[in-house]
Design an enzyme around this catalytic site. Structure first.
Site, PDB file in Angstrom:
ATOM      1  N   LYS A  50     -30.074  75.735 -24.076  1.00 22.16           N
ATOM      2  CA  LYS A  50     -29.933  73.931 -22.659  1.00 22.16           C
ATOM      3  C   LYS A  50     -30.075  75.621 -21.517  1.00 22.16           C
ATOM      4  O   LYS A  50     -29.897  74.802 -20.908  1.00 22.16           O
ATOM      5  CB  LYS A  50     -28.382  73.409 -23.283  1.00 22.16           C
ATOM      6  CG  LYS A  50     -29.089  72.514 -24.447  1.00 22.16           C
ATOM      7  CD  LYS A  50     -30.182  71.381 -24.443  1.00 22.16           C
ATOM      8  CE  LYS A  50     -30.407  70.392 -25.393  1.00 22.16           C
ATOM      9  NZ  LYS A  50     -31.792  70.806 -26.032  1.00 22.16           N
ATOM     10  N   ARG A  82     -40.395  67.116 -27.759  1.00 16.89           N
ATOM     11  CA  ARG A  82     -40.891  66.036 -28.700  1.00 16.89           C
ATOM     12  C   ARG A  82     -40.629  64.697 -28.564  1.00 16.89           C
ATOM     13  O   ARG A  82     -40.781  64.316 -27.428  1.00 16.89           O
ATOM     14  CB  ARG A  82     -39.473  66.255 -29.698  1.00 16.89           C
ATOM     15  CG  ARG A  82     -38.337  65.715 -29.456  1.00 16.89           C
ATOM     16  CD  ARG A  82     -37.335  65.257 -30.209  1.00 16.89           C
ATOM     17  NE  ARG A  82     -36.169  65.413 -29.802  1.00 16.89           N
ATOM     18  CZ  ARG A  82     -35.879  64.211 -28.806  1.00 16.89           C
ATOM     19  NH1 ARG A  82     -36.328  63.181 -28.953  1.00 16.89           N
ATOM     20  NH2 ARG A  82     -34.183  64.426 -28.134  1.00 16.89           N
TER      21      ARG A  82
END
Lengths: 165, 504, 504, 165
Positions: free
Chosen positions: B116, B295
């Site tokens: 992140k 994804r």
């Protein structure tokens, strides 16, 4: 045949007149109940209103699940009631509370120890299941008398985790 | 070019991917744990191979075994779905090493967006606004985090660097409680992702969680399919999503701006395949990059319903090296869609997960209703995986029609055997705040009470009493007349007579 | 304005109408025959009233009883669905007399279009082309019919004046066989509609059956929603419908012309509510008015899927006096939709109807799939009504995608306990002629053979042998170990333990 | 245990080695069969290929419904086979054919009479059911010996309508 159904403190008197008629309180009502599918699912049409519920017996009462709402109904036949059944359920009121695992999983944390005085709502254990950590809380104040788990334990459903006195 | 796809996942998303492959004429290979032998994805796939025992570590996370199976059975590609191995750069790389097409982005893009902190640094460099925080400052120790926190201001969030889906995330209100919460977050991150590193992020007050769906091909084309609103969350788990966002509404400028920024973020990591760029949007319509999910997203159906694009089929086409079938101008929205995640959990008992056998399902159907699920009547919900039973999605010409349709569908939906959160969704469809589109990411946790919401709900105690009496009466009659009762004691074998005239 | 609707029908269409009413916030009243007590429409409706024994004459056709129930329970409107009382002008008139809103056209329009001969005369006067025949010449006797026939030329059709759905219809190839066929047609018409009058119509060779969906409000607005192709028929029963028509294709001029003519035909009878104008279209793209169905059509979902319009909800809104929510220019098509009628009949045995208990259903779901049905697991298919179990509809961005999706959905669809025509639909989805859109109304009867179609289908005799052995082996073991077998002898009552943790 | 399965004239030899292995002909194959749901639906994974079928016993064989295809399989255990079972089914070959109603319904027409010689495929009766008229045809040539119905009769499922000799 006359029955007495009790639900949330209210008693309903239901007399079965014939297959399609009952007397509810003082009023005769037309009923038609059928099982739908092979499950304990029932369709009731009462004076034209269509209801559907899943109905199954519990230890001492009936569970009725209808429109997302769950009702617990105690049903007694008139004669039974006159004779007076032994009062069940009194044992459960007294004594200890046993915290059982609501599902299988992994104990992540046990923030209490034996002999600890706990408040209502206090976290007794953290159980990981279905990728979520779930806090198991005390339903009432009390003392932790027997602690049967530690962090890292795998537990089965309904396994007793600890006892509150 | 591959003609057989291994789906490295389970449940509804494995079924969803099998469907897309089948519609593209590709063969499908399922993998499964011992707990999932009877799952729908195993039943629907052309081939199925056992991975190991129920726990994910011993089955769905066994990347080497999965790659091995793919090679042995001749699958040319692996679709990871979401969760499990979907955002593991090493898995994507291992697929490539084994000569298998990974249906997703390049390992580098996953790695870049998967950490992140690195993700924030990358997109910030590309000129995208990010939520203030410790992104890009490397793996900080507890002392450093405690030192930086007051500069950011409270409340703030501790988040797992490797994480997703709210795991390893904690909100901090005061410096005092921070050490304990850092420890808890690290522990959860470690156990979920094998990486205990965390970072800090300022909490955007009244924030909406709005995300942009991206599609990018291997020829340098990248487009977005508009936004999804995912602000209805509990413990950072999304519960209900919709498209378009009622907050963005008719503000086409904001929509296009977020879309363009999302495409920019994707381009910054040379992104290929489907992905989602998540933003926090504050009341002043300022938006901040939150993270990119590299994804397929759980909530992709709402975008499919309003754009008409089959995102999973598009993923497979992209992986086969095709050019995107659409340009940005081809993307048109029609109507509104809402998805409710139907979970095995008890909304009356703090959303406690519920396990057990589903003894009865009657799923809603009809116009504008879509159900994605991996379960069926007599399926067992186990404690090993997430509690999602199905995704119920509806489409309407307007948001209002979609809400009314969702109400109707929820009313029709019968699941018996486990608790579900259907009553939660029902109260949400009746909530004035939801109807008005006025909710933020804190709404469910701070302002929602199912008891409060249901207090005006019509109840039928008298009917319940009558039904219980009638069923008890029937049962008494049946016990009396033993002959009649025996008729119902039908064993499995006796039922065979019923099958005589059977044919598909 | 009404707030409660009685649905004078059964099966999937009653469920469909209940759903629309519920989404509009209206209360619903079901009526049912003794055979339908456990039907989904009875379970889903707010109220339900028994009409009588199973035969339609004693239940669903009892118009007075139905009107009586509507008045007693306070329903303000009646939706007739299709079939039964839907095209009975006297029923529509009786509703009006009883102060009930009939959700459909005015009695006069029904009467006008219901008598086929009168319908043809009416639209011909309005300048719409009709198929050559004896329309408008009154009730002709056998002698007259035999005299006119050679002038029209063979082949020709004998059709019931009051009819619909292929009943009372016979095709004649030579004058010789005509007397027998007239007698048969009259007999069937008499028993189906109580009216033995028939008329003659020239057979259009290589004809496509293409129909236009109409919506008209009480304020004089009338629009069309484009066409449906319904040429795949057997014995004049539609089996599979699609929208748009592959024959019309990109010929927008033809589409608009047919649409305009259909609106014109509707205006000619001062039409209100939803209706369908059916045309025969020949190879040269000449089209002839066939008949107008003054009611909701079975195959309405394909139009809903490509236009996004909820036709049943629109019917109710029109009946409540609202203006149409759309103008002709608002109607936009997106993608392609196909509907397969799943019937309880055996395609391997001359489509013989099949009755019995449905012991297992696993219905397809997922993207672009819609199922409309009135049945569920353990439901009994009786011989009293039509054999339709469900309508499986799919949507795709293109016709090709819709076909692939239909293949996938049919493969997923498991119905056990009765024969179904699913194998028929499967072969159709593989048929080159269907794929090319090259089929006419005679295709199924003249060129289709399921045996021929399936001859290249992969078979698995070895697998079947293995499975039979494994199941026989299991059973042998179970018979040997009586203890184990008894475990499976689970009576209904013993199953109650399973319900412990149940909640909706 | 060794079994012989016969299907469409072909015999398959299947030896059960253990719960997860069989020998089919000469080849060892890995199998996993489980019942899915409470119905006689089975999922078979054989060397990785996933199949699903509804399997139920008939009078003397097994019906296997798989991918829309119906297979009739006769299964014999090795010993059974060696002992030689009495040859069933020979009775059915000889003698009369009885036309039974495939579903309940109304007889609309009976275009034959007792003593009539009929061809294969000739219509023997017209039965109305589910709003459709269905022609019941002769499966072979023969003579109508006993006619038990007339136009207008209501018939039950499997009721004998007439006999063909």
């Amino acid at each position: 045949m006359r029955y007495f159904a009790t639900l949330e403190g209210t008693e309903y008197e239901v007399e079965i007149i014939d297959e399609h008629h009952i007397c509810l309180g003082e009023v005769v009502r037309e009923v038609d109940i059928v099982a739908v599918g092979s499950q304990p699912a029932y369709s009731l049409i009462i004076d034209g209103r269509s209801f559907e519920a899943y109905i199954y017996p519990n230890e001492k009462d009936w569970q009725v699940l209808m429109i997302g709402q769950q009702y617990q109904v105690t049903v007694e036949e008139e004669r039974e009631k006159r004779l007076g059944r032994p009062h069940e359920g009194s044992v459960a009121e007294s004594g200890e509370f046993q915290l059982k695992a609501p599902m299988p999983g992994l104990i992540i944390d046990v923030p209490v120890s034996e002999g600890l005085q706990v408040e209502k709502g206090q976290v007794l254990a953290v159980l990981e299941s279905m990728k979520m950590q779930n806090e198991l809380k005390a339903p009432r104040a009390g003392t932790v008398t027997r602690l049967r788990i530690k962090s890292g334990d795998s537990v089965e459903i309904k396994q007793t985790l600890l006892t509150l006195a | 070019m591959f003609n057989k796809v291994l789906i490295a996942n389970r449940g509804e998303i494995a079924v969803r991917i099998i469907r897309a492959c089948r519609e593209l004429g590709l063969e499908t290979v399922a993998v499964y744990s011992e707990a999932d032998r009877q799952s729908l994805h195993v039943r629907y796939a052309d081939e199925a191979y056992l991975l190991g025992p129920a726990p994910a570590r011993e089955s769905y996370l066994r990347s080497h075994k999965i790659i091995d199976i793919a090679r042995k059975c001749g699958a040319g590609a692996i679709h990871p779905g979401y969760g499990f191995l979907a955002e593991r750069a090493d898995f994507a790389a291992a697929c490539a090493d084994a000569g298998l097409t990974f249906i997703g982005p390049k390992p580098d893009s996953i790695a870049n967006m998967g950490d992140k902190a690195m993700a924030r640094a990358t997109v910030a460099n590309a000129g995208v606004a990010v939520v203030p925080g410790t992104e890009g400052r490397g793996n900080l120790g507890d002392e450093e985090l405690l030192a930086i926190a007051p500069q950011l201001g409270f409340p703030l969030l501790i988040k797992a660097q490797a994480g997703g889906g709210g795991k390893g995330m904690r909100q901090v209100s005061h410096l005092d409680e921070m050490p304990t919460l850092i420890a808890a977050a690290r522990r959860e991150a470690e156990s979920s992702f094998g990486d205990g590193n965390v970072y800090l992020e300022k909490v955007v007050q009244g924030a909406r969680h709005i995300e942009i769906q991206i599609l990018a091909d291997t020829h340098g084309n990248a487009i977005h399919l508009g936004e999804r609103e995912c602000s209805l969350q509990r413990r950072h788990q999304k519960l209900l999503e919709e498209a378009p966002s009622p907050f963005v509404g008719d503000d086409e400028e904001l929509r296009e701006k977020m879309g363009a920024v999302a495409v920019q973020a994707a381009r910054a990591v040379d992104y290929v395949n489907a992905g989602t760029v998540e933003f926090l949007v504050d009341k002043d319509r300022q938006f901040y990059f939150l993270e990119m999910n590299t994804r397929l997203q759980v909530e992709h159906p709402v975008t499919e319903m309003i754009t008409g694009i089959d995102i999973v089929a598009e993923q497979v086409r992209i992986a086969r090296g095709r050019q995107l079938a659409y340009q940005q101008d081809d993307i048109q929205r029609r109507g509104a869609a809402i998805e409710a995640r139907v979970n095995a959990e008890d909304p009356y008992n703090n959303f406690m997960p519920s396990t057990g056998k589903i003894t009865h399902i009657l799923a809603p159907t009809g116009p504008g209703v879509r159900v994605d699920t991996g379960v069926y009547t007599d399926f067992e919900i186990t404690p090993y995986y997430d509690p999602m039973i199905s995704k119920l999605s509806v489409w309407g010409e307007t948001r209002g029609q979609a809400i009314l349709r969702m109400r109707r569908a929820l009313e029709e939906y019968k699941i018996v055997g486990v608790h579900t959160n259907i009553p939660f969704h029902q109260t949400m469809m009746d909530s004035h705040r939801f109807l008005a589109g006025q909710y933020d990411t804190r709404f469910v946790e701070e302002r929602y009470s199912i008891v409060e919401m249901e207090k005006d709900k019509e109840k039928f105690p008298e009917i319940a009493a009558v039904m219980a009496v009638l069923v008890a009466h029937r049962r008494a009659l049946e016990t009396t007349h033993v002959m009649r009762r025996n008729e119902r004691d039908t064993s499995n074998w006796k039922w065979f007579g019923r099958w005589e005239r059977m044919r598909g």
